[in-house]
Design an enzyme around this catalytic site. Structure first.
Site, mmCIF file in Angstrom:
data_model
loop_
_atom_site.group_PDB
_atom_site.id
_atom_site.type_symbol
_atom_site.label_atom_id
_atom_site.label_comp_id
_atom_site.label_asym_id
_atom_site.label_seq_id
_atom_site.Cartn_x
_atom_site.Cartn_y
_atom_site.Cartn_z
ATOM 1 N N LYS A 84 0.815 -1.214 0.000
ATOM 2 C CA LYS A 84 0.000 0.000 0.000
ATOM 3 C C LYS A 84 0.852 1.270 0.000
ATOM 4 C CE LYS A 84 -4.224 -1.882 2.009
ATOM 5 N NZ LYS A 84 -5.287 -1.712 3.017
ATOM 6 N N LYS A 164 -6.023 -9.191 -5.304
ATOM 7 C CA LYS A 164 -7.359 -9.443 -4.753
ATOM 8 C C LYS A 164 -8.344 -8.383 -5.243
ATOM 9 C CE LYS A 164 -7.309 -6.735 -0.477
ATOM 10 N NZ LYS A 164 -7.648 -6.724 0.958
ATOM 11 N N LYS A 167 -12.224 -2.877 -2.803
ATOM 12 C CA LYS A 167 -13.033 -1.672 -2.963
ATOM 13 C C LYS A 167 -12.161 -0.425 -3.036
ATOM 14 C CE LYS A 167 -13.945 -1.310 2.022
ATOM 15 N NZ LYS A 167 -13.191 -2.527 2.380
#
Length: 301
Positions: A84, A164, A167
């Protein structure tokens, strides 16, 4: 799970959401939409304690105490931070330390069984480590928590099956949102990445991750095994195009009733807020008792 166990808690993790910048008005709306979504999916607030994470202050309080037991190298080894932080130009401290808050979310209620996806197993191990560290240093208080993984441990991105489905992905076409219209679902699945390995439908997550992901989606929504899904495609002589149409039908049969129910729930915001308030009160009773015990053992009270 709510039919099998007496004590189930689900929190809407708004504190986690602000590890990346949020629009305040959108965040307030998203909290209510998430609550409505969970209820529409079948969560019964009478059986499951459903609440907003930030409304129970003990989450942040326990997070600080656990942060004083966690080393920097332990957090640096978590793959989510590495992944991230690369996508953010100026990653903030909250993004680095949010796994500690996840541990607090679990430990605050002395949870023993935690539903997670495959990608969260490393974070669950951190919670186990911090529970052991606390018990060793201050006295036994927290039980070991174990993972609860469904039959399909990971749903992958429709655009990049190596990742994956998320959202937080900037590409909305990479995921199926529970609020998507039937036509939007059809467009997203029609454009989902597959492969040129074979015209037949086969399940091979390593060599055919795209097709296998679509099979997994069908498996998760129907309760049928991947083998059963493949056999069905063979019996009906499906090619990739007709298989995607089958996936679309399967997804829409599952999510369109949820979307409709969500809109009905959201039409009565007062009732929705009362559900979250009731959940906060029930969760706070448990959280306050745990923090009282923690403070006594640590020497803060």
């Amino acid at each position: 799970m709510q039919e099998r166990y007496d004590s189930i808690l689900l929190s809407i993790v708004d504190l986690h959401s602000i590890t990346v910048q949020q629009n305040p008005a959108e965040l307030r709306e998203n909290i209510q939409v998430m609550a409505a979504c969970l209820i529409a999916c079948g969560i019964n607030p009478d059986k499951t304690i459903l609440f907003q994470q930030s409304s129970v202050k003990e989450h942040a309080e326990l997070c600080w105490i656990l942060g004083c037991l966690c080393s920097l190298p332990r957090l640096e080894h978590l793959p989510q931070w590495r992944d991230k932080s690369k996508k953010v130009s100026d990653p903030k401290v909250g993004l680095y330390t949010y796994p500690i808050l996840q541990s607090a979310d679990i430990m605050l209620y002395k949870s023993t069984l935690v539903p997670v996806g495959e990608d969260q197993l490393t974070h669950l191990e951190l919670a186990r480590d911090l529970a052991r560290a606390f018990n060793r240093q201050y006295g036994t208080l927290f039980p070991a928590c174990n993972s609860y993984i469904g039959d399909v441990p990971k749903i992958r991105s429709l655009k990049d099956p190596s990742s994956k489905m998320s959202k937080s992905d900037n590409n909305a076409a990479s995921r199926i949102d529970l609020t998507d219209s039937s036509s939007t679902v059809r467009d997203k699945i029609a454009k989902a990445v597959t492969d040129a390995v074979s015209k037949d439908i086969t399940f091979d997550p390593e060599l055919r991750p795209g097709i296998s992901n679509l099979i997994d989606i069908c498996s998760a929504l129907t309760g049928k095994s991947s083998e059963d899904i493949v056999k069905l495609t063979q019996d009906k002589g499906m090619d990739k195009k007709t298989f995607k149409e089958f996936v679309t039908e399967t997804v829409n049969e599952s999510i369109q009733p949820i979307s409709s129910e969500m809109q009905q729930i959201l039409s009565d915001r007062g009732h929705l807020r009362s559900i979250l308030k009731q959940g906060q009160e029930r969760a706070s009773v448990l959280a306050e008792e745990t923090i009282k015990q923690v403070k006594t053992l640590v020497g803060l009270s």
